[in-house]
Design a protein around this motif. Sequence first.
Motif, PDB file in Angstrom:
ATOM      1  N   HIS A 163       0.981  -1.048   0.181  1.00 25.95           N
ATOM      2  CA  HIS A 163      -0.384   0.649  -0.035  1.00 25.95           C
ATOM      3  C   HIS A 163       0.702   1.268  -0.131  1.00 25.95           C
ATOM      4  O   HIS A 163       2.053   1.718   0.525  1.00 25.95           O
ATOM      5  CB  HIS A 163      -0.905   0.214   1.547  1.00 25.95           C
ATOM      6  N   PRO A 164       0.304   2.251  -0.495  1.00 25.79           N
ATOM      7  CA  PRO A 164       1.116   3.746  -0.246  1.00 25.79           C
ATOM      8  C   PRO A 164       1.578   3.860   0.776  1.00 25.79           C
ATOM      9  O   PRO A 164       0.934   3.890   1.822  1.00 25.79           O
ATOM     10  CB  PRO A 164       0.552   4.994  -0.967  1.00 25.79           C
ATOM     11  N   ALA A 165       2.790   4.749   1.072  1.00 26.85           N
ATOM     12  CA  ALA A 165       2.935   5.298   2.855  1.00 26.85           C
ATOM     13  C   ALA A 165       2.068   5.916   2.609  1.00 26.85           C
ATOM     14  O   ALA A 165       1.530   7.072   2.366  1.00 26.85           O
ATOM     15  CB  ALA A 165       4.179   6.016   1.841  1.00 26.85           C
ATOM     16  N   PHE A 166       2.255   5.934   4.402  1.00 28.99           N
ATOM     17  CA  PHE A 166       1.323   7.186   4.628  1.00 28.99           C
ATOM     18  C   PHE A 166       1.593   8.760   4.745  1.00 28.99           C
ATOM     19  O   PHE A 166       3.250   8.530   5.361  1.00 28.99           O
ATOM     20  CB  PHE A 166       1.236   7.088   6.698  1.00 28.99           C
ATOM     21  N   ASP A 167       1.893   9.926   4.323  1.00 28.33           N
ATOM     22  CA  ASP A 167       1.885  11.453   4.338  1.00 28.33           C
ATOM     23  C   ASP A 167       1.100  12.134   5.979  1.00 28.33           C
ATOM     24  O   ASP A 167      -0.230  12.298   5.251  1.00 28.33           O
ATOM     25  CB  ASP A 167       1.622  11.230   3.217  1.00 28.33           C
ATOM     26  N   PRO A 168       1.853  11.829   6.487  1.00 26.39           N
ATOM     27  CA  PRO A 168       2.403  12.890   7.322  1.00 26.39           C
ATOM     28  C   PRO A 168       1.086  14.493   7.014  1.00 26.39           C
ATOM     29  O   PRO A 168       0.818  14.971   7.649  1.00 26.39           O
ATOM     30  CB  PRO A 168       3.471  13.213   8.437  1.00 26.39           C
ATOM     31  N   SER A 169       1.677  14.913   6.205  1.00 25.67           N
ATOM     32  CA  SER A 169       1.014  16.015   5.558  1.00 25.67           C
ATOM     33  C   SER A 169      -0.938  16.271   5.191  1.00 25.67           C
ATOM     34  O   SER A 169      -1.119  16.926   5.209  1.00 25.67           O
ATOM     35  CB  SER A 169       1.747  17.005   5.058  1.00 25.67           C
ATOM     36  N   ALA A 170      -0.984  15.141   5.151  1.00 31.17           N
ATOM     37  CA  ALA A 170      -2.429  14.914   4.083  1.00 31.17           C
ATOM     38  C   ALA A 170      -3.401  14.418   5.418  1.00 31.17           C
ATOM     39  O   ALA A 170      -3.633  14.816   6.566  1.00 31.17           O
ATOM     40  CB  ALA A 170      -2.330  13.512   3.226  1.00 31.17           C
TER      41      ALA A 170
END
Length: 120
Positions: free
Chosen positions: A69-76
Amino acid sequence: MTEKELAREIRKQRRLERLGTNDPICGTCGFSHDAALEKHHVAGRKHDSATAITCRNCHRIVSDDQKDHPAFDPSADSLMQTIAFFLLGLADLLELAIEKLTEFGLALIDRAKTANEAGA
């Protein structure tokens, strides 16, 4: 009840309590022996606490799928990401279930043919 039987029953009751049901079953393949069932974090442990009961084999497969799965984006937006990871995890579980449904359907068709030929 012997000590061995009592110890086995105590272990079983602890597992059932941990799973949250007296009748656990793997949601993807239908396996039902409580000693081999676990809770799988559908969205991934880091993203949400929602779980589904899976057997150890299915759990390993869908946990491995989560690594793609895509990496977690803390800015999203965190809520949107949580929902997205949950949907991806649910899709992984459903993919396994579809494979099992297809396998069962084909086996049933073969058995129906055999039963019909035996009766003819």
